[in-house]
Design a protein around this motif. Sequence first.
Motif, PDB file in Angstrom:
ATOM      1  N   HIS A 147      36.204  64.694  11.717  1.00  0.00           N
ATOM      2  CA  HIS A 147      36.665  63.660  13.355  1.00  0.00           C
ATOM      3  C   HIS A 147      36.999  64.267  14.812  1.00  0.00           C
ATOM      4  N   GLU A 150      34.532  64.377  18.367  1.00  0.00           N
ATOM      5  CA  GLU A 150      33.416  63.377  18.222  1.00  0.00           C
ATOM      6  C   GLU A 150      33.987  62.241  16.745  1.00  0.00           C
ATOM      7  N   ALA A 153      29.822  61.041  11.704  1.00  0.00           N
ATOM      8  CA  ALA A 153      28.608  59.537  11.316  1.00  0.00           C
ATOM      9  C   ALA A 153      28.525  59.927   9.499  1.00  0.00           C
ATOM     10  N   ALA A 154      28.272  57.762  10.079  1.00  0.00           N
ATOM     11  CA  ALA A 154      28.472  57.564   8.263  1.00  0.00           C
ATOM     12  C   ALA A 154      27.711  58.273   7.375  1.00  0.00           C
ATOM     13  N   HIS A 155      28.280  58.624   6.554  1.00  0.00           N
ATOM     14  CA  HIS A 155      27.421  58.782   5.189  1.00  0.00           C
ATOM     15  C   HIS A 155      26.707  59.107   4.540  1.00  0.00           C
TER      16      HIS A 155
END
Length: 340
Positions: A147, A150, A153-155
């Motif tokens: 985290h 940045e 990102a969604a998994h």
Amino acid sequence: MVAQPQHDPSGPRVCLYDSHDGNEGHRLDYYALFARLLGAKRTGSWFTAALTRRPVLVGALEASMPRYVLLALARAALGRPTAGLLFRPLPVLDPDTPKLRLKRAMLRLLLRVPGVTTFTLLPFALEPRFAEVAKDWIWDPQLWDLHYPEPLAAHTQGGLAARIRAAAGTRRICCAIGRQDVSKGFDQFAQTYVARDDLHGEWLFAFGGGTTPEIAVEQAQFERAGGLAEPVFVDEVGLRDLYACADAVWCSYAPDYDQASGIFGRAVQLGVPVIVRRGTLIERHCLSGGLVHLTHDGNPANLPLGSIGRRQPPDTAAATARSQGAESVRRLMAALGLAP
């Protein structure tokens, strides 16, 4: 006074020294993170690390404690900063061999040397005796690297997640993640599912990762009892699948494996409840941070899985990780003489 490092703006900011030949465990993950955040470039040459004008970070000082001490002393004589990461401080706090006693003496010597900073990977508040062998601490990078800086990102879940969810049906899922052996508590993980028929209607136990021959008997018993096994190397997508599936992650390791843990850290970053062994550093971390966890005393009969809580909200876990990442990078940069 320690001289400030002189940086070539077009080159690396930090020399990352590692005398270890291998890349097992999470070493490459750590080094990729330090390259990204600190501008670190890795070398295996002691002389390169000793003579460089750049600050030096020793990524795994246990690989060779004498080399770390000699490197730190040599660079201190030149007025150049050196920092090292101590992954396993507990053995040198309670040394039971001459070798460990010598390591403790060397680390205590470095406490008095200007420009040398040994870091533990968990705060001194969790174990005040860390300050006997280290000058400072950071949070284990695998508590925050997903985290910071940045956002993660969604998994998009893959085939492994689909297989586990299909096998579980309406049951909750407890996952053991990564390479499985006795040190990671696989024997207790398997024995719990084998011995506890009462769990089978509510829980599916599953693991993904390579295995060692020492757990072959437990693995066979586990699979006969209905546990789901993926006994092969699991890539990054597969690891994210396991965390996405899990209602609990098994982190109840062997008593002599009491140290920072990447599997535990990733679970915490993602807000997944964890099962930890009583009396360990990571149990203290759970208690101090208010993390969702269940304490295990090593007896399968005494594991009340039904009482474990639900996941933390993702934003809550992510905010904690970012805060810990920012604090850790600030501490490292200060020790290395780098401007923020």
